[in-house]
Design a protein around this motif. Structure first.
Motif, short mmCIF file in Angstrom:
data_model
loop_
_atom_site.label_atom_id
_atom_site.label_comp_id
_atom_site.label_asym_id
_atom_site.label_seq_id
_atom_site.Cartn_x
_atom_site.Cartn_y
_atom_site.Cartn_z
N THR A 89 -9.12 3.29 2.17
CA THR A 89 -8.76 3.13 0.75
C THR A 89 -7.26 3.19 0.50
OG1 THR A 89 -8.91 5.50 0.32
CG2 THR A 89 -10.92 4.20 0.01
N LEU A 90 -6.49 3.78 1.41
CA LEU A 90 -5.06 3.98 1.21
C LEU A 90 -4.26 3.45 2.38
CD1 LEU A 90 -5.17 7.71 -0.01
CD2 LEU A 90 -5.19 5.67 -1.44
N CYS A 91 -3.12 2.87 2.08
CA CYS A 91 -2.16 2.45 3.10
C CYS A 91 -0.96 3.38 2.98
CB CYS A 91 -1.74 1.00 2.87
SG CYS A 91 -0.43 0.43 3.98
N ILE A 92 -0.81 4.29 3.93
CA ILE A 92 0.21 5.33 3.83
C ILE A 92 1.46 4.95 4.62
CG2 ILE A 92 0.75 7.73 4.32
CD1 ILE A 92 -2.06 8.48 3.72
N VAL A 93 2.60 5.13 3.98
CA VAL A 93 3.91 4.87 4.57
C VAL A 93 4.77 6.11 4.37
CG1 VAL A 93 5.95 3.37 4.49
CG2 VAL A 93 3.68 2.40 4.07
#
Length: 374
Positions: A89-93
């Motif tokens: 659900t999330l694309c973390i950077v």
């Protein structure tokens, strides 16, 4: 009259310290295949999110500024494990910020003053920045930073997946031109009074071909000609009042649509949106998650200022006495709060996508409550 008395140039310059060419630093600290794959995949994922081809929410989180490599790597390891756990659900950077703008004076960041003692060994600062970015991307962790100095991107940009142009430099022609040639998506923050016109104009300028003065990979002065950055977008950070609410988001979308620009908004949960109180970041975060759950797809990303430990501390004459994992610039939320916010958002978005409330506690309007405190 002697030639020296007729001098009209460099009157206030104390000295020139030679700077190694960008190519020399790239050869000294070369990018690995693993790091390269991380950068390419990270940029592509962010581009897809901005174009709403990827339904995940972009999350850019990390310290306000990097001052200790050991702390940064510990944070990166924790965040990378969390990134993998919530990737559905999330694309973390990870925020890996090396340059800090100053209203008057103060520490300008690791690149400018890596020893935090006023020695300003910029060559060593560039080495540390590039080396740290390499280690983090080799973990598989995508990176984000603010591009402040127009020369530093030649040394580190190849290891960065997302870049910000700050509220105080969004109006700068130099930074708009620089952004037009950057290889990653670039977010322009609204100016400090909260107005969006400056950022909208910056997006137009950055999306257009530009010609300007700069340096090439060999460190030679050059005319830089760019094609324009089609992934320039807006970051709402608040102003005289917060601007993350649904009305402000709609106003921003209307302005973007009127100029035929990307209708993709990243909300900075810190700075003026949190009234400069780190504890309020959780409130901004959940409000934006609620908007997403209500179907508002204009919000494509959120930013958090987060560190291993909450709060901040003053930089003293003895950097060795600094508390471990605590910011020396803006106050940050703790790792524990960060993880709780991210996991809660993941569960809410996942359940919403699956249309299954399960055994989660629901609020009266059908949204999930966030049981976290800052």
């Amino acid at each position: 009259m002697s030639p020296e008395m007729q001098r009209t140039y460099d009157v206030r310059v104390k000295e020139f310290v030679p700077l190694l060419p960008p190519q020399a630093l790239k050869e000294e600290i070369p990018i690995s295949w693993t790091a390269g794959d991380t950068v390419i995949a990270g940029r592509k994922a962010i581009e897809r999110i901005l174009h709403k081809e990827d339904p995940r929410l972009l999350v850019i989180t990390g310290p306000c500024s990097i001052h200790n490599e050991e702390e940064a790597l510990e944070y990166a390891e924790r965040l990378n494990a969390l990134r993998e756990a919530v990737s559905e659900t999330l694309c973390i950077v990870m925020r890996v910020y090396f340059e800090k703008p100053r209203t008057n004076v103060g520490w300008k960041g690791m690149i400018n003053d890596p020893y935090m003692d006023g020695s300003c060994d910029i060559v060593e600062g560039l080495r540390r920045a590039r080396r740290l970015l390499l280690k983090i991307t080799e973990m598989g962790m995508p990176t984000a930073t603010e591009m402040l100095d127009p020369i530093s991107p030649q040394y580190i940009a190849g290891l960065v997946c997302w870049s910000a142009i700050g509220a105080r430099t969004t109006e700068s022609q130099t930074h708009r031109e620089m952004a037009s040639g950057l290889s990653m998506p670039v977010g322009f923050k609204n100016c400090t009074d909260g107005g969006l016109t400056t950022a909208v104009n910056a997006m137009i300028a950055a999306g257009s071909p530009q010609s300007f003065l700069g340096i090439d990979a060999d460190g030679r002065s050059a005319v830089v000609k760019t094609t324009g950055n089609q992934y320039a977008h807006i970051v709402l950070r608040g102003g005289r009042r917060p601007n993350y609410d649904s009305v402000s988001i709609r106003e921003a979308v209307d302005q973007l649509r009127a100029k035929n620009l990307l209708e993709a908004i990243i909300v900075d949960c810190s700075h003026a949106n949190s009234s400069k109180k780190y504890q309020n970041q959780a409130r901004v975060w959940q409000d934006c998650i609620n908007q997403r759950l209500d179907g508002n797809d204009a919000i494509v990303g959120l930013m958090l200022e987060s560190n291993l430990r909450e709060g901040n501390q003053k930089l003293t004459d003895d950097p060795c006495r600094l508390a471990y994992g605590v910011s020396i610039t803006d106050a940050c939320i703790s790792w524990e709060t960060t993880e709780a916010l991210i996991r809660s958002a993941h569960e809410q978005l996942l359940r919403s996508r699956r249309g299954n409330s399960g055994d989660a506690a629901l609020s009266g309007n059908g949204r999930y409550k966030v049981a976290v405190t800052a």
